[in-house]
Scaffold this motif. Sequence first.
Motif, short mmCIF file in Angstrom:
data_model
loop_
_atom_site.label_atom_id
_atom_site.label_comp_id
_atom_site.label_asym_id
_atom_site.label_seq_id
_atom_site.Cartn_x
_atom_site.Cartn_y
_atom_site.Cartn_z
N TRP A 45 3.53 15.34 13.69
CA TRP A 45 4.21 16.55 14.17
C TRP A 45 3.37 17.21 15.27
CZ3 TRP A 45 8.96 16.96 14.22
CH2 TRP A 45 9.64 18.18 14.34
N GLY A 46 3.16 18.50 15.21
CA GLY A 46 2.55 19.24 16.31
C GLY A 46 1.16 18.76 16.67
N GLY A 69 8.36 12.55 1.88
CA GLY A 69 9.43 13.36 2.43
C GLY A 69 8.90 14.30 3.50
N TRP A 70 9.63 15.40 3.73
CA TRP A 70 9.21 16.35 4.76
C TRP A 70 8.20 17.32 4.16
CZ3 TRP A 70 9.31 15.25 9.49
CH2 TRP A 70 9.17 16.22 10.48
N ALA A 71 7.02 16.77 3.80
CA ALA A 71 6.04 17.47 2.96
C ALA A 71 4.94 18.15 3.77
CB ALA A 71 5.45 16.51 1.95
N TRP A 72 5.29 18.68 4.92
CA TRP A 72 4.27 19.30 5.77
C TRP A 72 3.58 20.48 5.08
CZ3 TRP A 72 4.61 24.44 7.00
CH2 TRP A 72 5.86 25.06 6.82
N VAL A 73 4.31 21.23 4.27
CA VAL A 73 3.75 22.46 3.71
C VAL A 73 2.79 22.19 2.56
CG1 VAL A 73 5.47 23.02 1.92
CG2 VAL A 73 4.37 24.86 3.24
N THR A 74 2.82 20.96 2.00
CA THR A 74 1.94 20.63 0.89
C THR A 74 0.89 19.57 1.24
OG1 THR A 74 3.60 19.04 0.12
CG2 THR A 74 3.60 21.22 -0.91
N HIS A 75 1.23 18.63 2.13
CA HIS A 75 0.36 17.47 2.31
C HIS A 75 -0.06 17.21 3.75
CE1 HIS A 75 1.74 16.69 -1.78
NE2 HIS A 75 0.74 15.83 -1.88
N SER A 76 0.20 18.11 4.66
CA SER A 76 -0.24 17.90 6.04
C SER A 76 -1.77 17.94 6.12
CB SER A 76 0.34 18.98 6.95
OG SER A 76 -0.15 18.84 8.28
N GLU A 77 -2.30 17.13 7.02
CA GLU A 77 -3.72 17.20 7.37
C GLU A 77 -3.84 17.11 8.88
OE1 GLU A 77 -5.67 13.90 5.51
OE2 GLU A 77 -4.67 12.39 6.76
N ILE A 78 -4.85 17.75 9.44
CA ILE A 78 -5.05 17.69 10.89
C ILE A 78 -5.97 16.53 11.21
CG2 ILE A 78 -5.99 18.88 12.90
CD1 ILE A 78 -5.01 21.50 11.65
N ALA A 79 -5.41 15.55 11.94
CA ALA A 79 -6.13 14.34 12.30
C ALA A 79 -6.51 14.38 13.78
CB ALA A 79 -5.28 13.12 11.98
N ALA A 135 4.71 17.84 -3.80
CA ALA A 135 5.69 17.62 -2.73
C ALA A 135 7.08 17.76 -3.32
CB ALA A 135 5.50 16.24 -2.12
N MET A 136 7.99 18.36 -2.55
CA MET A 136 9.35 18.63 -3.03
C MET A 136 10.40 18.03 -2.11
SD MET A 136 8.78 22.57 -4.36
CE MET A 136 10.44 22.68 -5.03
N GLY A 137 10.09 16.82 -1.60
CA GLY A 137 11.04 16.14 -0.72
C GLY A 137 11.27 16.92 0.55
N ASN A 138 12.52 17.27 0.83
CA ASN A 138 12.85 18.03 2.02
C ASN A 138 12.91 19.53 1.77
OD1 ASN A 138 13.03 15.73 3.63
ND2 ASN A 138 15.17 15.38 3.08
N LYS A 139 12.55 19.96 0.55
CA LYS A 139 12.52 21.38 0.23
C LYS A 139 11.11 21.93 0.38
CE LYS A 139 16.34 21.21 -3.10
NZ LYS A 139 16.76 21.50 -4.50
N LEU A 140 11.03 23.22 0.70
CA LEU A 140 9.73 23.87 0.82
C LEU A 140 9.19 24.23 -0.56
CD1 LEU A 140 9.97 26.39 3.81
CD2 LEU A 140 8.65 24.29 3.69
N ASN A 141 7.95 23.85 -0.82
CA ASN A 141 7.26 24.31 -2.02
C ASN A 141 6.92 25.79 -1.80
OD1 ASN A 141 5.02 25.08 -3.73
ND2 ASN A 141 4.71 22.92 -4.20
N PRO A 142 7.51 26.71 -2.56
CA PRO A 142 7.32 28.13 -2.26
C PRO A 142 5.89 28.63 -2.48
CG PRO A 142 8.51 27.85 -4.33
CD PRO A 142 8.42 26.50 -3.72
N ASN A 339 19.32 4.44 9.77
CA ASN A 339 19.51 4.65 8.33
C ASN A 339 19.71 6.12 7.98
OD1 ASN A 339 19.10 1.84 7.68
ND2 ASN A 339 16.91 2.19 8.05
N GLY A 340 19.82 6.97 9.00
CA GLY A 340 20.01 8.39 8.75
C GLY A 340 18.76 9.14 8.37
N VAL A 341 17.60 8.54 8.64
CA VAL A 341 16.32 9.14 8.27
C VAL A 341 15.65 9.74 9.51
CG1 VAL A 341 14.04 8.72 7.27
CG2 VAL A 341 16.04 7.51 6.37
N LEU A 342 15.09 10.94 9.37
CA LEU A 342 14.37 11.55 10.49
C LEU A 342 13.06 10.81 10.74
CD1 LEU A 342 14.71 15.42 9.99
CD2 LEU A 342 15.59 14.07 11.89
N GLN A 343 12.83 10.43 11.99
CA GLN A 343 11.59 9.80 12.41
C GLN A 343 10.92 10.71 13.43
OE1 GLN A 343 10.52 7.23 10.85
NE2 GLN A 343 12.39 6.50 9.85
N SER A 344 9.74 11.19 13.08
CA SER A 344 9.08 12.19 13.92
C SER A 344 8.00 11.58 14.80
CB SER A 344 8.45 13.29 13.03
OG SER A 344 7.41 12.75 12.24
N PHE A 345 7.67 12.30 15.88
CA PHE A 345 6.63 11.86 16.80
C PHE A 345 6.17 13.07 17.62
CE2 PHE A 345 10.80 11.18 18.69
CZ PHE A 345 10.68 11.73 19.96
#
Length: 352
Positions: A45-46, A69-79, A135-142, A339-345
């Motif tokens: 992502w960013g 899944g879209w787990a940025w809020v729980t599992h993102s790391e800055i590489a 991780a909660m898939g495409n939902k935000l972990n509050p 396949n209907g899946v989001l692919q990010s870059f």
Amino acid sequence: MKYIGIILLLVFVSCKTAKVDDDFKITFKKVPLSAKFENDSISIWGASIVKGDDKLYHMYYSRWDKELGWAWVTHSEIAHAVSKSPLGPWKHKDVALPIRGANYWDGLCTHNPTVHKYNGKYYLYYMGNTGDGKAMGNKLNPIHRNNQRIGVAFADNPNGPWQRLDNPIIDVSPDPQAMDALMVSNPSITQKPDGTYLMVYKAVGKKKPGIMGGPVVHCVATSDNPSGPFKKYDKPVFLAEGHDFPAEDPFIWYQKGKYRAILKDMHGAFTKEGKALVLFESNDGYDWKLSKNALVSKLEINWENGNLQKVEHLERPQLYIENGVPKVLLCASDIVDENGVLQSFNVQIPLK
């Protein structure tokens, strides 16, 4: 008469400068295929770029396993990746800000980097959080979402090691009526002409009911030093009448006598293009207005091979600036695959 002539000359120069400012515009060149940074198994992502004394370009970017899944809020790391050009190709090198334990305020997640070099030292600003690690898939972990805070790590070399702080540099305000009473995130910072620092950040208050709170706004803070302490300003910026949560992801800088900002228009609050990147300006960094040439980009990428690609998102704008002149705009983007899946870059767009 001599003094009157000098005054008239200054007025004339000022008027010419104002005209240049009014016509300020961001325009793109076509994007080389090397300027797309992606991975088959990892969501990217960013990202933000700085040039090192080693003459290499150093990119710091958000990533997490696609299986989560879209787990940025729980599992993102800055590489950290490197290249000989700000337009790639990029080679992953290491993880700049890894997991360091749930007991730290930023121990489980680091996200949305923006890197700068100030006074010979490198500063990596970011969102960090902790929580239950689920991780909660495409939902935000509050829990993780509401634990977002703003931090900075610093190093003498872009290869690290990065020194992290035990506390955020921007934390939530204790007043439950404050604009940033629930959570703070997405820092953007620039050095002012007087040598001090201006930051804009995303904030969520507690005035709206529910676990996610609200409203979502952007706040301003200033400091004499790049690592703080920061003094908060009490009025939100980038508002649009009749719109709740109109903007996100501002990148701020100073050029040609004004503060500038590229940000994401969430749903057409500022132009007729709907979701888009738009340009704002300010004389003082506190009061912002939409620029004359407001539209920066629609949701599309114009590749050098002739393909004009429509994308689902184009956000997290970050400029690479060299000698005071913006050279490259970095954006997080994604498409829906077969396949209907989001692919990010991440894409690095050269500027005219």
